[in-house]
Scaffold this motif. Structure first.
Motif, PDB file in Angstrom:
ATOM      1  N   ARG A  68       0.868  -1.184   0.000  1.00 24.62           N
ATOM      2  CA  ARG A  68       0.000   0.000   0.000  1.00 24.62           C
ATOM      3  C   ARG A  68       0.893   1.218   0.000  1.00 24.62           C
ATOM      4  N   SER A  69       0.641   2.092  -0.942  1.00 24.72           N
ATOM      5  CA  SER A  69       1.425   3.328  -0.975  1.00 24.72           C
ATOM      6  C   SER A  69       0.502   4.495  -1.255  1.00 24.72           C
ATOM      7  N   SER A  70       0.871   5.655  -0.719  1.00 20.18           N
ATOM      8  CA  SER A  70       0.102   6.869  -0.980  1.00 20.18           C
ATOM      9  C   SER A  70       1.041   8.057  -0.896  1.00 20.18           C
ATOM     10  N   PHE A  71       0.772   9.042  -1.752  1.00 23.72           N
ATOM     11  CA  PHE A  71       1.501  10.299  -1.715  1.00 23.72           C
ATOM     12  C   PHE A  71       0.632  11.306  -0.986  1.00 23.72           C
ATOM     13  N   ARG A  72       1.180  11.957   0.000  1.00 21.91           N
ATOM     14  CA  ARG A  72       0.420  12.947   0.762  1.00 21.91           C
ATOM     15  C   ARG A  72       1.087  14.306   0.644  1.00 21.91           C
ATOM     16  N   PHE A  73       0.253  15.327   0.452  1.00 21.91           N
ATOM     17  CA  PHE A  73       0.727  16.705   0.377  1.00 21.91           C
ATOM     18  C   PHE A  73       0.353  17.372   1.691  1.00 21.91           C
ATOM     19  N   GLU A  74       1.265  17.408   2.644  1.00 22.17           N
ATOM     20  CA  GLU A  74       0.984  17.943   3.973  1.00 22.17           C
ATOM     21  C   GLU A  74       2.079  18.890   4.462  1.00 22.17           C
ATOM     22  N   PRO A  75       2.440  19.910   3.697  1.00 21.82           N
ATOM     23  CA  PRO A  75       3.444  20.838   4.219  1.00 21.82           C
ATOM     24  C   PRO A  75       2.849  21.673   5.355  1.00 21.82           C
ATOM     25  N   HIS A  76       3.698  22.072   6.284  1.00 22.11           N
ATOM     26  CA  HIS A  76       3.270  22.834   7.459  1.00 22.11           C
ATOM     27  C   HIS A  76       2.606  24.149   7.052  1.00 22.11           C
ATOM     28  N   SER A  77       3.123  24.802   6.025  1.00 21.62           N
ATOM     29  CA  SER A  77       2.559  26.077   5.588  1.00 21.62           C
ATOM     30  C   SER A  77       1.130  25.897   5.070  1.00 21.62           C
ATOM     31  N   TYR A  78       0.834  24.785   4.420  1.00 24.97           N
ATOM     32  CA  TYR A  78      -0.515  24.518   3.920  1.00 24.97           C
ATOM     33  C   TYR A  78      -1.485  24.324   5.084  1.00 24.97           C
ATOM     34  N   VAL A  79      -1.068  23.589   6.096  1.00 29.22           N
ATOM     35  CA  VAL A  79      -1.919  23.336   7.261  1.00 29.22           C
ATOM     36  C   VAL A  79      -2.234  24.648   7.977  1.00 29.22           C
ATOM     37  N   ILE A  80      -1.236  25.505   8.161  1.00 34.25           N
ATOM     38  CA  ILE A  80      -1.443  26.796   8.814  1.00 34.25           C
ATOM     39  C   ILE A  80      -2.377  27.672   7.974  1.00 34.25           C
ATOM     40  N   GLY A  81      -2.144  27.745   6.680  1.00 34.98           N
ATOM     41  CA  GLY A  81      -2.992  28.539   5.795  1.00 34.98           C
ATOM     42  C   GLY A  81      -4.426  28.057   5.790  1.00 34.98           C
ATOM     43  N   ASN A  82      -4.619  26.763   5.774  1.00 34.07           N
ATOM     44  CA  ASN A  82      -5.959  26.193   5.793  1.00 34.07           C
ATOM     45  C   ASN A  82      -6.666  26.515   7.111  1.00 34.07           C
ATOM     46  N   THR A  83      -5.959  26.444   8.227  1.00 29.64           N
ATOM     47  CA  THR A  83      -6.535  26.777   9.529  1.00 29.64           C
ATOM     48  C   THR A  83      -6.943  28.244   9.586  1.00 29.64           C
ATOM     49  N   ILE A  84      -6.087  29.130   9.094  1.00 34.03           N
ATOM     50  CA  ILE A  84      -6.393  30.560   9.078  1.00 34.03           C
ATOM     51  C   ILE A  84      -7.619  30.827   8.199  1.00 34.03           C
ATOM     52  N   THR A  85      -7.716  30.150   7.070  1.00 34.76           N
ATOM     53  CA  THR A  85      -8.851  30.323   6.165  1.00 34.76           C
ATOM     54  C   THR A  85     -10.157  29.901   6.833  1.00 34.76           C
ATOM     55  N   VAL A  86     -10.149  28.777   7.515  1.00 35.35           N
ATOM     56  CA  VAL A  86     -11.359  28.288   8.187  1.00 35.35           C
ATOM     57  C   VAL A  86     -11.777  29.255   9.289  1.00 35.35           C
ATOM     58  N   ILE A  87     -10.832  29.724  10.094  1.00 36.51           N
ATOM     59  CA  ILE A  87     -11.148  30.652  11.179  1.00 36.51           C
ATOM     60  C   ILE A  87     -11.691  31.968  10.621  1.00 36.51           C
ATOM     61  N   ALA A  88     -11.059  32.492   9.575  1.00 38.83           N
ATOM     62  CA  ALA A  88     -11.520  33.751   8.975  1.00 38.83           C
ATOM     63  C   ALA A  88     -12.918  33.586   8.376  1.00 38.83           C
ATOM     64  N   SER A  89     -13.194  32.465   7.759  1.00 40.41           N
ATOM     65  CA  SER A  89     -14.524  32.219   7.199  1.00 40.41           C
ATOM     66  C   SER A  89     -15.581  32.165   8.297  1.00 40.41           C
ATOM     67  N   LEU A  90     -15.270  31.489   9.380  1.00 39.84           N
ATOM     68  CA  LEU A  90     -16.216  31.416  10.498  1.00 39.84           C
ATOM     69  C   LEU A  90     -16.471  32.798  11.091  1.00 39.84           C
ATOM     70  N   LEU A  91     -15.419  33.585  11.262  1.00 39.37           N
ATOM     71  CA  LEU A  91     -15.594  34.944  11.782  1.00 39.37           C
ATOM     72  C   LEU A  91     -16.435  35.791  10.831  1.00 39.37           C
ATOM     73  N   GLY A  92     -16.205  35.657   9.547  1.00 37.63           N
ATOM     74  CA  GLY A  92     -16.992  36.387   8.550  1.00 37.63           C
ATOM     75  C   GLY A  92     -18.468  36.023   8.633  1.00 37.63           C
ATOM     76  N   TRP A  93     -18.761  34.736   8.714  1.00 34.61           N
ATOM     77  CA  TRP A  93     -20.157  34.306   8.826  1.00 34.61           C
ATOM     78  C   TRP A  93     -20.784  34.807  10.124  1.00 34.61           C
ATOM     79  N   LEU A  94     -20.031  34.782  11.220  1.00 35.39           N
ATOM     80  CA  LEU A  94     -20.557  35.291  12.485  1.00 35.39           C
ATOM     81  C   LEU A  94     -20.874  36.783  12.396  1.00 35.39           C
ATOM     82  N   LEU A  95     -20.023  37.544  11.712  1.00 35.87           N
ATOM     83  CA  LEU A  95     -20.285  38.972  11.530  1.00 35.87           C
ATOM     84  C   LEU A  95     -21.534  39.208  10.690  1.00 35.87           C
ATOM     85  N   VAL A  96     -21.716  38.446   9.638  1.00 34.12           N
ATOM     86  CA  VAL A  96     -22.906  38.587   8.795  1.00 34.12           C
ATOM     87  C   VAL A  96     -24.167  38.238   9.589  1.00 34.12           C
TER      88      VAL A  96
END
Length: 74
Positions: free
Chosen positions: A26-54
């Motif tokens: 079994r083999s798999s290629f995973r794209f999990e750089p630290h910068s991607y994880v941080i960016g994705n977390t920031i995006t989710v938090i910003a989206s939630l804050l935006g929806w809460l403001l609306v």
């Protein structure tokens, strides 16, 4: 491979390849750089804050329309 990290080779500039031994592997290629994880977390938090403001703005407007207006006549 089989849950353990393995080295890969660059093939045709963009593709990646791997030497695989005989048998069922079994083999798999995973794209999990630290910068991607941080960016994705920031995006989710910003989206939630935006929806809460609306939602907050809609609630404030609905409450304003429900209150009777006070007329100021001199």
């Amino acid at each position: 491979m089989d849950g353990a990290p393995a080295d890969y080779l660059r093939v045709d500039y963009l593709l990646r390849g791997m030497s695989v031994p005989a048998g069922i592997i079994r083999s798999s290629f995973r794209f999990e750089p630290h910068s991607y994880v941080i960016g994705n977390t920031i995006t989710v938090i910003a989206s939630l804050l935006g929806w809460l403001l609306v939602i907050g703005a809609v609630v404030v407007e609905v409450r304003k329309k429900g209150q009777p207006e006070i007329s100021k006549t001199a």
